[in-house]
Scaffold this motif. Structure first.
Motif, PDB file in Angstrom:
ATOM      1  N   ALA A 299      -4.637  -0.218  10.045  1.00  0.00           N
ATOM      2  CA  ALA A 299      -4.557   1.010   9.244  1.00  0.00           C
ATOM      3  C   ALA A 299      -3.386   0.955   8.263  1.00  0.00           C
ATOM      4  CB  ALA A 299      -4.422   2.224  10.158  1.00  0.00           C
ATOM      5  N   LEU A 300      -2.242   0.445   8.724  1.00  0.00           N
ATOM      6  CA  LEU A 300      -1.074   0.348   7.850  1.00  0.00           C
ATOM      7  C   LEU A 300      -1.302  -0.652   6.718  1.00  0.00           C
ATOM      8  CD1 LEU A 300       1.886   0.450  10.408  1.00  0.00           C
ATOM      9  CD2 LEU A 300       1.226   2.222   8.781  1.00  0.00           C
ATOM     10  N   CYS A 301      -1.975  -1.754   7.018  1.00  0.00           N
ATOM     11  CA  CYS A 301      -2.290  -2.740   5.975  1.00  0.00           C
ATOM     12  C   CYS A 301      -3.203  -2.116   4.922  1.00  0.00           C
ATOM     13  CB  CYS A 301      -2.942  -3.978   6.584  1.00  0.00           C
ATOM     14  SG  CYS A 301      -1.803  -5.003   7.552  1.00  0.00           S
ATOM     15  N   TRP A 302      -4.174  -1.321   5.382  1.00  0.00           N
ATOM     16  CA  TRP A 302      -5.075  -0.647   4.455  1.00  0.00           C
ATOM     17  C   TRP A 302      -4.318   0.366   3.594  1.00  0.00           C
ATOM     18  CZ3 TRP A 302      -6.639   4.589   4.227  1.00  0.00           C
ATOM     19  CH2 TRP A 302      -7.669   4.839   3.311  1.00  0.00           C
ATOM     20  N   LEU A 303      -3.428   1.127   4.227  1.00  0.00           N
ATOM     21  CA  LEU A 303      -2.620   2.097   3.490  1.00  0.00           C
ATOM     22  C   LEU A 303      -1.685   1.398   2.499  1.00  0.00           C
ATOM     23  CD1 LEU A 303      -1.695   4.567   6.388  1.00  0.00           C
ATOM     24  CD2 LEU A 303      -3.099   5.096   4.371  1.00  0.00           C
ATOM     25  N   ALA A 304      -1.200   0.213   2.889  1.00  0.00           N
ATOM     26  CA  ALA A 304      -0.332  -0.552   1.990  1.00  0.00           C
ATOM     27  C   ALA A 304      -1.089  -0.969   0.739  1.00  0.00           C
ATOM     28  CB  ALA A 304       0.214  -1.777   2.708  1.00  0.00           C
TER      29      ALA A 304
ATOM     30  N   THR B 155       6.289   4.113  -4.728  1.00  0.00           N
ATOM     31  CA  THR B 155       4.974   3.703  -4.237  1.00  0.00           C
ATOM     32  C   THR B 155       4.946   2.225  -3.882  1.00  0.00           C
ATOM     33  OG1 THR B 155       3.954   5.394  -5.638  1.00  0.00           O
ATOM     34  CG2 THR B 155       2.510   3.713  -4.726  1.00  0.00           C
ATOM     35  N   ALA B 156       5.537   1.388  -4.738  1.00  0.00           N
ATOM     36  CA  ALA B 156       5.566  -0.047  -4.456  1.00  0.00           C
ATOM     37  C   ALA B 156       6.400  -0.339  -3.214  1.00  0.00           C
ATOM     38  CB  ALA B 156       6.133  -0.799  -5.655  1.00  0.00           C
ATOM     39  N   LEU B 157       7.535   0.343  -3.069  1.00  0.00           N
ATOM     40  CA  LEU B 157       8.389   0.157  -1.906  1.00  0.00           C
ATOM     41  C   LEU B 157       7.651   0.544  -0.629  1.00  0.00           C
ATOM     42  CD1 LEU B 157      11.195  -0.465  -0.743  1.00  0.00           C
ATOM     43  CD2 LEU B 157      11.819   1.921  -1.170  1.00  0.00           C
ATOM     44  N   THR B 158       6.942   1.665  -0.688  1.00  0.00           N
ATOM     45  CA  THR B 158       6.160   2.109   0.471  1.00  0.00           C
ATOM     46  C   THR B 158       5.110   1.082   0.843  1.00  0.00           C
ATOM     47  OG1 THR B 158       6.476   4.447  -0.074  1.00  0.00           O
ATOM     48  CG2 THR B 158       4.599   3.904   1.310  1.00  0.00           C
ATOM     49  N   ALA B 159       4.426   0.539  -0.156  1.00  0.00           N
ATOM     50  CA  ALA B 159       3.366  -0.442   0.099  1.00  0.00           C
ATOM     51  C   ALA B 159       3.910  -1.679   0.808  1.00  0.00           C
ATOM     52  CB  ALA B 159       2.699  -0.836  -1.223  1.00  0.00           C
ATOM     53  N   VAL B 160       5.047  -2.176   0.346  1.00  0.00           N
ATOM     54  CA  VAL B 160       5.633  -3.382   0.942  1.00  0.00           C
ATOM     55  C   VAL B 160       6.031  -3.133   2.396  1.00  0.00           C
ATOM     56  CG1 VAL B 160       7.584  -4.974   0.856  1.00  0.00           C
ATOM     57  CG2 VAL B 160       6.426  -4.310  -1.254  1.00  0.00           C
ATOM     58  N   VAL B 161       6.684  -1.990   2.651  1.00  0.00           N
ATOM     59  CA  VAL B 161       7.127  -1.670   4.010  1.00  0.00           C
ATOM     60  C   VAL B 161       5.930  -1.509   4.946  1.00  0.00           C
ATOM     61  CG1 VAL B 161       8.270   0.058   5.436  1.00  0.00           C
ATOM     62  CG2 VAL B 161       9.279  -0.622   3.267  1.00  0.00           C
ATOM     63  N   LEU B 162       4.909  -0.797   4.494  1.00  0.00           N
ATOM     64  CA  LEU B 162       3.724  -0.600   5.331  1.00  0.00           C
ATOM     65  C   LEU B 162       3.042  -1.928   5.636  1.00  0.00           C
ATOM     66  CD1 LEU B 162       2.099   2.584   3.724  1.00  0.00           C
ATOM     67  CD2 LEU B 162       3.410   2.432   5.845  1.00  0.00           C
TER      68      LEU B 162
END
Length: 217
Positions: free
Chosen positions: A82-87, A194-201
Motif C-alpha cells: 500500500a505504501l509503495c502504491w501511495l508513493a 510531495t516528492a519528499l513524501t513519495a521517497v519516504v513512503l
C-alpha cells in the motif's frame, strides 16, 4: 517497554516526514494565525495518530493469544504494498498545482477548526493509517502489557507530530521575527513536499515488504 518503543520509532519518523504536505499547512497557520491556532492543529494531528493507533492495538488485543505471527507478516506485506502504491501516486502528482479543499480559508481558521482538521487528518489520512496499522502490529508483537503498549503509542504520536509541531515551536521561540524563516521554509516545503513524501513512503514500503515476505518464507 524499550523494545516496543524501539519498534515504533521508524514508523514515527516515517509519519513525521511523510506528513510534509501537513507541514506546509502548519507553516501557513504559524505565519497567518495566532499561535494558539497552530498549537491546536499540531495537537489534533498528534491526538489523531494516537487515537488511530490505540484503536488498532485494542482490536488486536481482543484476539485470544494475540494475532498469529503469520497474520502480522501478511499485514506487513499488505502495508508495504500500500505504501509503495501511495508513493507512486504521490510522485505522479508532484507537479499538481492548486490548494487542497481542506486547506481552504486557512487564514481564517479558529483554534477549534484547526483542532478538528488536525484530528481528522491525523487519524484518517490514508498514509497515516497504513503506517499506524504497521506500527500497532509491531507494538502488539513486542508486548501484551497495556502500559507498555500505551507508552509506545504515545511515542509514535509524538514522533509523528515533530514536523507539524516544529513551526509552532519556532514561532513561539522566535515570535514575529521568525516569520521570514518560516516563510522560506514554507516555500521550500510547498515545492518539494510531495516528492519528499513519495521517497519516504517508497523506502518504508519496500522495507515492510521485505520484512513481511522474509517472515512468510
Amino acid at each position: 517497554m524499550v523494545q516496543a518503543i524501539v519498534q515504533v520509532v521508524p514508523f514515527g519518523v516515517g509519519l513525521a516526514v511523510a506528513a510534509a504536505p501537513m507541514v506546509v499547512l502548519a507553516l501557513l497557520l504559524a505565519t497567518s494565525r495566532p499561535p494558539r491556532v497552530g498549537v491546536a492543529f499540531a495537537a489534533g494531528w498528534v491526538l489523531g495518530i494516537v487515537l488511530a493507533a490505540s484503536v488498532v492495538v485494542l482490536v488486536a488485543d481482543l484476539v485470544p493469544g494475540g494475532p498469529p505471527r503469520t497474520v502480522t507478516s501478511v499485514v506487513r506485506v499488505l502495508a508495504g504494498a500500500a505504501l509503495c502504491w501511495l508513493a507512486v501516486r504521490s510522485w505522479r502528482s508532484r507537479a499538481t498545482k492548486g490548494t487542497p479543499r481542506w486547506m481552504a480559508g486557512v487564514g481564517e481558521w479558529t483554534a477549534g477548526r484547526a483542532l478538528a482538521v488536525g484530528l481528522g487528518l491525523g487519524a484518517l489520512n490514508p498514509k497515516n493509517l497504513v503506517l499506524v496499522v504497521a506500527a500497532a502490529g509491531a507494538v502488539v508483537e513486542s508486548t501484551d502489557r497495556p502500559a507498555e503498549q500505551a507508552a509506545a503509542v504515545l511515542v509514535l504520536g509524538l514522533l509523528g507530530g515533530l514536523g507539524v509541531g516544529a513551526p509552532v515551536v519556532v514561532r513561539a521561540v522566535g515570535g514575529p521575527a521568525a516569520d521570514r524563516a518560516l516563510a522560506s521554509a514554507g516555500a521550500w516545503m510547498t515545492a518539494h513536499a510531495t516528492a519528499l513524501t513519495a521517497v519516504v513512503l517508497l523506502v518504508i514500503g519496500v522495507l515492510l515488504l521485505v520484512s513481511g515476505v522474509t517472515e512468510l518464507v
